[in-house]
Design an enzyme around this catalytic site. Structure first.
Site, PDB file in Angstrom:
ATOM      1  N   GLY A   1      11.004   1.153  -2.169  1.00  0.00           N
ATOM      2  CA  GLY A   1       9.727   1.855  -2.189  1.00  0.00           C
ATOM      3  C   GLY A   1       9.391   2.545  -0.878  1.00  0.00           C
ATOM      4  N   LEU A   2      10.389   2.706  -0.008  1.00  0.00           N
ATOM      5  CA  LEU A   2      10.121   3.359   1.277  1.00  0.00           C
ATOM      6  C   LEU A   2      10.620   4.799   1.306  1.00  0.00           C
ATOM      7  CD1 LEU A   2      10.795   0.394   3.704  1.00  0.00           C
ATOM      8  CD2 LEU A   2       8.634   1.580   3.383  1.00  0.00           C
ATOM      9  N   GLY A   3      11.008   5.285   0.148  1.00  0.00           N
ATOM     10  CA  GLY A   3      11.365   6.707   0.060  1.00  0.00           C
ATOM     11  C   GLY A   3      12.675   7.058   0.732  1.00  0.00           C
TER      12      GLY A   3
ATOM     13  N   PRO B   1      15.338   0.982   4.470  1.00  0.00           N
ATOM     14  CA  PRO B   1      15.948   0.153   3.434  1.00  0.00           C
ATOM     15  C   PRO B   1      15.978   0.898   2.093  1.00  0.00           C
ATOM     16  CG  PRO B   1      14.272  -1.089   4.642  1.00  0.00           C
ATOM     17  CD  PRO B   1      14.169   0.335   5.096  1.00  0.00           C
TER      18      PRO B   1
ATOM     19  N   ASP C   1       6.857  11.097  -3.181  1.00  0.00           N
ATOM     20  CA  ASP C   1       7.739  10.812  -2.039  1.00  0.00           C
ATOM     21  C   ASP C   1       8.048  12.079  -1.245  1.00  0.00           C
ATOM     22  OD1 ASP C   1       7.842   8.299  -3.134  1.00  0.00           O
ATOM     23  OD2 ASP C   1      10.000   8.053  -2.848  1.00  0.00           O
TER      24      ASP C   1
ATOM     25  N   ALA D   1      14.369  10.267  -0.698  1.00  0.00           N
ATOM     26  CA  ALA D   1      13.661  11.508  -0.349  1.00  0.00           C
ATOM     27  C   ALA D   1      13.789  11.802   1.144  1.00  0.00           C
ATOM     28  CB  ALA D   1      12.188  11.408  -0.744  1.00  0.00           C
ATOM     29  N   ALA D   2      13.825  10.754   1.968  1.00  0.00           N
ATOM     30  CA  ALA D   2      13.935  10.969   3.418  1.00  0.00           C
ATOM     31  C   ALA D   2      15.311  11.521   3.771  1.00  0.00           C
ATOM     32  CB  ALA D   2      13.668   9.668   4.165  1.00  0.00           C
TER      33      ALA D   2
HETATM   34  O1  PMV Z   1       9.170   2.639  -5.445  1.00  0.00           O
HETATM   35  P1  PMV Z   1       8.821   4.020  -5.009  1.00  0.00           P
HETATM   36  O2  PMV Z   1       8.116   4.143  -3.742  1.00  0.00           O
HETATM   37  O3  PMV Z   1       9.933   5.001  -5.214  1.00  0.00           O
HETATM   38  O4  PMV Z   1       7.641   4.517  -5.864  1.00  0.00           O
HETATM   39  C1  PMV Z   1       7.561   4.580  -7.202  1.00  0.00           C
HETATM   40  C2  PMV Z   1       6.189   5.054  -7.460  1.00  0.00           C
HETATM   41  C3  PMV Z   1       5.919   5.223  -8.906  1.00  0.00           C
HETATM   42  O5  PMV Z   1       4.578   5.627  -9.020  1.00  0.00           O
HETATM   43  C4  PMV Z   1       6.093   3.909  -9.650  1.00  0.00           C
HETATM   44  C5  PMV Z   1       6.841   6.269  -9.524  1.00  0.00           C
HETATM   45  C6  PMV Z   1       6.584   7.678  -9.059  1.00  0.00           C
HETATM   46  O6  PMV Z   1       7.457   8.527  -9.333  1.00  0.00           O
HETATM   47  O7  PMV Z   1       5.537   7.967  -8.478  1.00  0.00           O
END
Ligand code: PMV
Length: 340
Positions: A109-111, A105, A156, A114-115
């Site tokens: 926040g599941l990257g 998704p 990530d 980057a994946a």
């Molecule tokens: O939402 P995500 O998994 O892309 O993570 C963000 C994590 C933060 O610490 C808020 C930002 C970062 O660059 O680490």
């Protein structure tokens, strides 16, 4: 007609266990790969003179590199291809079709970003029979991540390129974490986007206003990350759950939670999760719950009936040496004053 070479590569998602936001300010964080979802990239030789076409059916995108469209270096997919070919010492004058798909998704926040980049870097190297170390992949992906996130911490790309649990400190050598007992995790998706760049920027503005208070919250979160790492190594999952709960409370104090995130966390705990918290940038995105095998089904149901759009279950198996994983090169470090 000659055979057209087709190469495929994959990359998993990731989830932050503890330490988000504080990690941007130099504190440690712990994250693990999520192998139940993944990005896939395919490279196919194209007809001579066709140039490089990038196709991303999930987001209805088709890009032709070179020619009239030029080399759109602000587009993350194009940037990945350009940066990787250059790094591999290859000409940009190639005839290739690169197709990207992902069931991770987006913006949760599941990257996913980057994946997708990791799968693309890997597939290009493999297509030309060249080898890249996970560290090199991570570095290339980081450069692309900067387009999405402004000043990402680098967590990530590190976790995804290495596909191992990682204890991460920006600008330092990250370490893989040796996991003693299987971690069973449920990821509850709010269905609401969590725009990392915007939330990180909002935290930055608050930090400028109340620096002392924010620094001490970051210190507490950093301490939690250290203790979570220890509890993973010792197999003390009850302690790990308690620490996740504490981390959620601190994230609330940073004002990055939301009513839905709080109610998903509450629902998971009420059904016997060992701990639960929001994960990633927050204000949307996911919660993560640490569960036992016995309570897994109940917690999953509770998350869904409290409003999660989808629940992804993932396991982190025991193993690993806790070896230093990689040198994070210097340019991953940045000063606190960097604008987001
Ligand atoms: O939402 P995500 O998994 O892309 O993570 C963000 C994590 C933060 O610490 C808020 C930002 C970062 O660059 O680490």
């Amino acid at each position: 007609m000659g055979l057209r070479q087709v190469t495929v590569a994959y990359a998993p998602g990731k989830i932050i266990l503890v330490g988000e936001h504080a990690v941007v300010y130099g504190r440690p964080a712990v994250a693990v790969p999520v192998t139940q979802v993944r990005a896939q990239a395919t490279v196919e030789d194209a007809t001579t003179g066709q140039g490089i076409t990038i196709v991303a059916p999930d987001v209805d995108q088709k890009l032709l590199l070179g020619g009239e469209g030029g080399w759109p270096s602000e587009d993350p997919l194009a940037r990945t291809v350009i940066a990787t070919l250059k790094y591999l010492g290859l000409s940009l004058e190639q005839d290739l079709t690169i197709t990207v798909k992902s069931d991770i998704p987006i913006a949760r926040g599941l990257g996913s970003g980057a994946a997708v980049s990791t799968a693309m870097v890997r597939v290009l190297a493999a297509h030309f029979s060249l080898e890249l170390s996970p560290q090199e992949v991570s570095q290339l992906v980081y450069e692309v991540e900067r387009i999405h996130h402004g000043t990402p911490s680098g967590i990530d790309n590190t976790v995804i390129a290495h596909e191992r649990p990682v204890y991460f400190v920006q600008g330092q050598t990250s370490q893989t974490v040796a996991v003693r007992r299987t971690l069973r995790l449920l990821i509850g998706d709010t269905g609401e986007p969590s725009p990392t760049k915007g939330v990180v920027g909002a935290v930055r503005r608050q930090w400028r206003r109340s620096r002392g208070r924010y620094e001490s919250i970051f210190d507490e979160i950093g301490e939690i990350a250290l203790r979570v790492r220890r509890s993973m190594e010792e197999g003390d999952i009850a302690e790990m759950g308690r620490l996740m709960d504490e981390n959620h409370q601190l994230l609330r104090e940073l004002d990055v939670s939301s009513p839905l995130l709080d109610s998903l966390v509450g629902a998971a705990r009420d059904e016997g999760a060992l701990g639960a918290k929001l994960s990633g940038a927050g204000r949307g995105g996911n919660v993560i719950a640490l569960v036992t095998a016995e309570r897994l089904a109940q917690v999953e149901r509770a998350l869904l009936s409290a409003g999660a759009e989808r629940v992804i279950g993932t396991e982190v198996p025991p193993g690993g040496e806790g070896t230093p994983a990689m040198e994070i090169s210097e340019n991953l470090a940045r000063s606190d004053e960097d604008a987001v």
